[in-house]
Design an enzyme around this catalytic site. Structure first.
Site, PDB file in Angstrom:
ATOM      1  N   HIS A 143       8.315 -33.466  -5.527  1.00  0.00           N
ATOM      2  CA  HIS A 143       7.371 -33.815  -6.590  1.00  0.00           C
ATOM      3  C   HIS A 143       6.340 -32.697  -6.790  1.00  0.00           C
ATOM      4  O   HIS A 143       5.169 -32.951  -7.072  1.00  0.00           O
ATOM      5  CB  HIS A 143       6.682 -35.143  -6.261  1.00  0.00           C
ATOM      6  CG  HIS A 143       6.403 -35.992  -7.473  1.00  0.00           C
ATOM      7  ND1 HIS A 143       7.223 -37.012  -7.873  1.00  0.00           N
ATOM      8  CD2 HIS A 143       5.396 -35.959  -8.372  1.00  0.00           C
ATOM      9  CE1 HIS A 143       6.726 -37.582  -8.964  1.00  0.00           C
ATOM     10  NE2 HIS A 143       5.614 -36.954  -9.294  1.00  0.00           N
TER      11      HIS A 143
ATOM     12  N   TYR B 136      -5.826 -30.695 -12.196  1.00  0.00           N
ATOM     13  CA  TYR B 136      -4.877 -31.817 -12.165  1.00  0.00           C
ATOM     14  C   TYR B 136      -3.437 -31.283 -12.255  1.00  0.00           C
ATOM     15  O   TYR B 136      -2.533 -31.749 -11.562  1.00  0.00           O
ATOM     16  CB  TYR B 136      -5.181 -32.779 -13.322  1.00  0.00           C
ATOM     17  CG  TYR B 136      -4.040 -33.699 -13.656  1.00  0.00           C
ATOM     18  CD1 TYR B 136      -3.674 -34.720 -12.779  1.00  0.00           C
ATOM     19  CD2 TYR B 136      -3.296 -33.531 -14.835  1.00  0.00           C
ATOM     20  CE1 TYR B 136      -2.602 -35.556 -13.069  1.00  0.00           C
ATOM     21  CE2 TYR B 136      -2.231 -34.363 -15.132  1.00  0.00           C
ATOM     22  CZ  TYR B 136      -1.887 -35.368 -14.246  1.00  0.00           C
ATOM     23  OH  TYR B 136      -0.819 -36.179 -14.526  1.00  0.00           O
TER      24      TYR B 136
ATOM     25  N   LYS C  71      15.972 -38.345  -8.544  1.00  0.00           N
ATOM     26  CA  LYS C  71      15.014 -37.244  -8.352  1.00  0.00           C
ATOM     27  C   LYS C  71      14.066 -37.555  -7.202  1.00  0.00           C
ATOM     28  O   LYS C  71      13.450 -38.627  -7.178  1.00  0.00           O
ATOM     29  CB  LYS C  71      14.213 -37.049  -9.644  1.00  0.00           C
ATOM     30  CG  LYS C  71      13.078 -36.042  -9.550  1.00  0.00           C
ATOM     31  CD  LYS C  71      12.471 -35.803 -10.922  1.00  0.00           C
ATOM     32  CE  LYS C  71      11.295 -34.853 -10.879  1.00  0.00           C
ATOM     33  NZ  LYS C  71      10.066 -35.480 -10.372  1.00  0.00           N
TER      34      LYS C  71
ATOM     35  N   ARG D 192       3.050 -33.045  -4.944  1.00  0.00           N
ATOM     36  CA  ARG D 192       2.000 -33.943  -5.451  1.00  0.00           C
ATOM     37  C   ARG D 192       2.030 -35.319  -4.802  1.00  0.00           C
ATOM     38  O   ARG D 192       1.161 -36.140  -5.057  1.00  0.00           O
ATOM     39  CB  ARG D 192       2.148 -34.104  -6.972  1.00  0.00           C
ATOM     40  CG  ARG D 192       1.941 -32.809  -7.715  1.00  0.00           C
ATOM     41  CD  ARG D 192       2.428 -32.887  -9.145  1.00  0.00           C
ATOM     42  NE  ARG D 192       1.539 -33.575 -10.055  1.00  0.00           N
ATOM     43  CZ  ARG D 192       0.471 -33.035 -10.629  1.00  0.00           C
ATOM     44  NH1 ARG D 192       0.148 -31.784 -10.354  1.00  0.00           N
ATOM     45  NH2 ARG D 192      -0.260 -33.713 -11.471  1.00  0.00           N
TER      46      ARG D 192
ATOM     47  N   SER E 287       9.287 -37.934 -19.233  1.00  0.00           N
ATOM     48  CA  SER E 287       8.658 -38.745 -18.187  1.00  0.00           C
ATOM     49  C   SER E 287       8.464 -40.162 -18.698  1.00  0.00           C
ATOM     50  O   SER E 287       8.218 -40.389 -19.886  1.00  0.00           O
ATOM     51  CB  SER E 287       7.295 -38.149 -17.845  1.00  0.00           C
ATOM     52  OG  SER E 287       6.474 -39.125 -17.252  1.00  0.00           O
TER      53      SER E 287
ATOM     54  N   ARG F 243      -4.209 -37.518  -3.622  1.00  0.00           N
ATOM     55  CA  ARG F 243      -4.585 -36.254  -4.274  1.00  0.00           C
ATOM     56  C   ARG F 243      -6.090 -36.079  -4.168  1.00  0.00           C
ATOM     57  O   ARG F 243      -6.843 -36.538  -5.021  1.00  0.00           O
ATOM     58  CB  ARG F 243      -4.146 -36.279  -5.728  1.00  0.00           C
ATOM     59  CG  ARG F 243      -2.667 -36.509  -5.846  1.00  0.00           C
ATOM     60  CD  ARG F 243      -2.033 -35.700  -6.946  1.00  0.00           C
ATOM     61  NE  ARG F 243      -0.691 -36.209  -7.136  1.00  0.00           N
ATOM     62  CZ  ARG F 243      -0.206 -36.641  -8.284  1.00  0.00           C
ATOM     63  NH1 ARG F 243      -0.928 -36.563  -9.378  1.00  0.00           N
ATOM     64  NH2 ARG F 243       1.015 -37.109  -8.361  1.00  0.00           N
TER      65      ARG F 243
ATOM     66  N   GLN G 258      13.240 -40.656 -17.642  1.00  0.00           N
ATOM     67  CA  GLN G 258      12.935 -40.987 -16.242  1.00  0.00           C
ATOM     68  C   GLN G 258      12.379 -42.409 -16.094  1.00  0.00           C
ATOM     69  O   GLN G 258      11.566 -42.853 -16.893  1.00  0.00           O
ATOM     70  CB  GLN G 258      11.913 -39.969 -15.725  1.00  0.00           C
ATOM     71  CG  GLN G 258      11.450 -40.181 -14.310  1.00  0.00           C
ATOM     72  CD  GLN G 258       9.967 -40.489 -14.246  1.00  0.00           C
ATOM     73  OE1 GLN G 258       9.193 -39.945 -15.019  1.00  0.00           O
ATOM     74  NE2 GLN G 258       9.580 -41.381 -13.345  1.00  0.00           N
TER      75      GLN G 258
HETATM   76  C1  LIG Z   1       1.156 -32.673 -14.541  1.00  0.00           C
HETATM   77  C2  LIG Z   1       2.404 -33.202 -13.883  1.00  0.00           C
HETATM   78  C3  LIG Z   1       2.835 -34.493 -14.186  1.00  0.00           C
HETATM   79  C4  LIG Z   1       4.000 -34.987 -13.576  1.00  0.00           C
HETATM   80  N1  LIG Z   1       4.460 -36.223 -13.949  1.00  0.00           N
HETATM   81  C5  LIG Z   1       5.644 -36.664 -13.456  1.00  0.00           C
HETATM   82  C6  LIG Z   1       6.208 -37.884 -13.932  1.00  0.00           C
HETATM   83  O1  LIG Z   1       5.631 -38.561 -14.776  1.00  0.00           O
HETATM   84  N2  LIG Z   1       7.395 -38.265 -13.400  1.00  0.00           N
HETATM   85  C7  LIG Z   1       8.072 -37.510 -12.462  1.00  0.00           C
HETATM   86  O2  LIG Z   1       9.166 -37.885 -12.021  1.00  0.00           O
HETATM   87  N3  LIG Z   1       7.552 -36.357 -12.010  1.00  0.00           N
HETATM   88  C8  LIG Z   1       6.373 -35.920 -12.491  1.00  0.00           C
HETATM   89  N4  LIG Z   1       5.877 -34.721 -12.052  1.00  0.00           N
HETATM   90  C9  LIG Z   1       6.609 -33.961 -11.033  1.00  0.00           C
HETATM   91  C10 LIG Z   1       7.589 -32.967 -11.682  1.00  0.00           C
HETATM   92  O3  LIG Z   1       8.628 -33.597 -12.363  1.00  0.00           O
HETATM   93  C11 LIG Z   1       8.232 -32.041 -10.648  1.00  0.00           C
HETATM   94  O4  LIG Z   1       8.887 -32.786  -9.642  1.00  0.00           O
HETATM   95  C12 LIG Z   1       7.321 -31.018  -9.992  1.00  0.00           C
HETATM   96  O5  LIG Z   1       6.082 -30.858 -10.630  1.00  0.00           O
HETATM   97  C13 LIG Z   1       8.104 -29.715  -9.973  1.00  0.00           C
HETATM   98  O6  LIG Z   1       7.362 -28.683  -9.499  1.00  0.00           O
HETATM   99  P1  LIG Z   1       6.701 -27.538 -10.437  1.00  0.00           P
HETATM  100  O7  LIG Z   1       5.607 -28.221 -11.177  1.00  0.00           O
HETATM  101  O8  LIG Z   1       6.210 -26.591  -9.389  1.00  0.00           O
HETATM  102  O9  LIG Z   1       7.754 -26.963 -11.342  1.00  0.00           O
HETATM  103  C14 LIG Z   1       4.716 -34.206 -12.643  1.00  0.00           C
HETATM  104  C15 LIG Z   1       4.245 -32.922 -12.339  1.00  0.00           C
HETATM  105  C16 LIG Z   1       3.122 -32.417 -12.951  1.00  0.00           C
HETATM  106  C17 LIG Z   1       2.673 -31.017 -12.630  1.00  0.00           C
END
Ligand SMILES: Cc1cc2nc3c(=O)[nH]c(=O)nc-3n(C[C@H](O)[C@H](O)[C@H](O)COP(=O)(O)O)c2cc1C
Length: 379
Positions: free
Chosen positions: A276, A25, A252, A279, A107, A165, A128
């Site tokens: 993101h 995940y 963002k 994701r 978050s 996903r 956020q």
């Molecule tokens: C487990 C996980 C949960 C995330 N949850 C959020 C979230 O709640 N809100 C959000 O804006 N981005 C979320 N993201 C995205 C991150 O803020 C970010 O854009 C991205 O993961 C950055 O890449 P990196 O994980 O390679 O550093 C999440 C990412 C991960 C890995």
């Protein structure tokens, strides 16, 4: 905590503690995960063009982000439900962030509430929002962020609908989760994680306790779907948010010049060039590849931050040389938290600080202001 040399060691240590579906995940992305890989490839394609015989005895990595002093240009980005990997979740990460002298991004889907995280330490906080379509809910969050003394709000603009996903779907990591016998065996092989997840701290979305009846994950997920994660968004939402909030405003999920300019025109103080972490939509460009054109276009109108695949101090140096003010990291702090709680996140900051300082010294640019495209070679 054991000595870890780089983020990849921290990732390995985290993975040893987590069951497979949680590991996947965190690491996974949308569809084929092309974008996840692309984010990394873009950093690896760029090398340095060092200058020698420069006095590098004084190296400084402190900077400012939205006027706030930070000890290094690395901020833990918003990542939901951190209590899934450690019972102290975001509170531990925020404490480590305060000690390291950075800013913690909360978050909207955090495991602990923003008030609990604010109460856990004195890190400067950004909070956020997923949307402000439902103005009543948005107003409540804005008031709560103000009361918790958050310095900035982050509006996430890259999830009008959820990404596909497949890895999570295959693994049953959905609401409600589909747990199979082989997962139960895997959970049993990770007794510390299981004990924490079942007994010490069950995963909930802390910000929705009190907003949603019962605040169970299922009820919260439906509430989010109906009232928060809406596809009916528009730029007017950002203008409205600007009219309600006089702190820092960060948008963002920007990947194009017109969107970056529009965000700045509507009052954003910073944009985060982000896909993101791969994701949401797959087959997107790496964030590092679109950073220079966005940085050039919004120069002087808004600060430009970047995330996606930042795993080394060298990546931070490359991003700054291409116009970023600072980098957000998500998976790295999540892994660090899983590996060692607060001490793990502290270790992550030390790794980035040491690596950034080392690169600055060896490329002959001891100060961050000296980072320009001339420091890099592409190809
Ligand atoms: C487990 C996980 C949960 C995330 N949850 C959020 C979230 O709640 N809100 C959000 O804006 N981005 C979320 N993201 C995205 C991150 O803020 C970010 O854009 C991205 O993961 C950055 O890449 P990196 O994980 O390679 O550093 C999440 C990412 C991960 C890995």
């Amino acid at each position: 905590m054991k000595s870890y040399y780089g983020i990849e060691d921290i990732e390995k240590a985290a993975n040893a503690r987590l069951p497979r579906i949680v590991r996947e995940y965190i690491a996974g992305g949308a569809s084929t995960e092309y974008t996840v890989a692309q984010n990394r490839r873009a950093f690896d394609r760029i090398t340095f063009s060092p200058r020698v015989m420069v006095d590098v005895s004084e190296r400084t990595i402190a900077t400012t982000v939205l006027g706030q002093r930070v000890s290094m240009p690395v901020l833990p980005g918003p990542a939901g439900l951190a209590s899934l990997v450690h019972p102290e979740g975001e509170c531990a990460a925020a404490r480590a962030t305060a000690a390291a002298g950075s800013i913690f991004c909360i978050s909207n889907a955090s495991g602990y509430s923003l008030e609990q995280i604010a109460g856990a330490g004195n890190a400067p906080l950004w909070f956020q929002l997923f949307s402000c379509r439902d103005r009543t809910i948005a107003r409540q969050f804005i008031d709560r962020a103000r009361a918790a003394r958050c310095h900035a709000l982050i509006l996430g603009v890259d999830l009008p609908i959820g990404g596909l996903r497949y890895r999570d779907a295959r693994n049953g990591m959905e609401f409600p989760p589909r747990i199979r016998v082989r997962d139960l065996l895997d959970f049993a092989a990770h007794p510390r994680w299981l004990w924490n997840a079942l007994v010490v701290r069950r995963a909930t979305m802390g910000n929705y306790v009190g907003l949603v009846d019962g605040a169970s994950m299922g009820a919260t997920a439906s509430f989010l779907k109906e009232r928060v994660l809406t596809p009916a968004v528009s730029w007017d939402d950002l203008s409205w948010l600007r009219s309600q909030w006089d702190g820092g405003l960060v948008v963002k999920g920007i990947l194009s010049v017109p969107d970056a300019l529009e965000a700045a025109r509507r009052g954003a103080d910073a944009v985060v060039v982000s896909n993101h972490g791969g994701r949401q939509l797959d087959w997107l460009p790496a964030t590092l590849d679109v950073l220079p054109e966005i940085a050039d276009a919004v120069h002087g109108r808004a600060e430009v931050l970047i995330d996606g695949g930042v795993r080394h101090g060298a990546d931070v140096v490359k991003a700054l040389a291409l116009g970023a003010r600072a980098c957000l990291v998500a998976r790295p702090w999540y892994w660090a938290l899983a590996a060692g709680g607060e001490a793990g996140v502290a270790r992550m900051f030390r790794v980035f600080a040491e690596e950034i300082e080392n690169v600055l010294g060896l490329i002959g640019r001891p100060r961050l202001e000296q980072l320009t495209r001339e420091c890099l070679r592409v190809g």
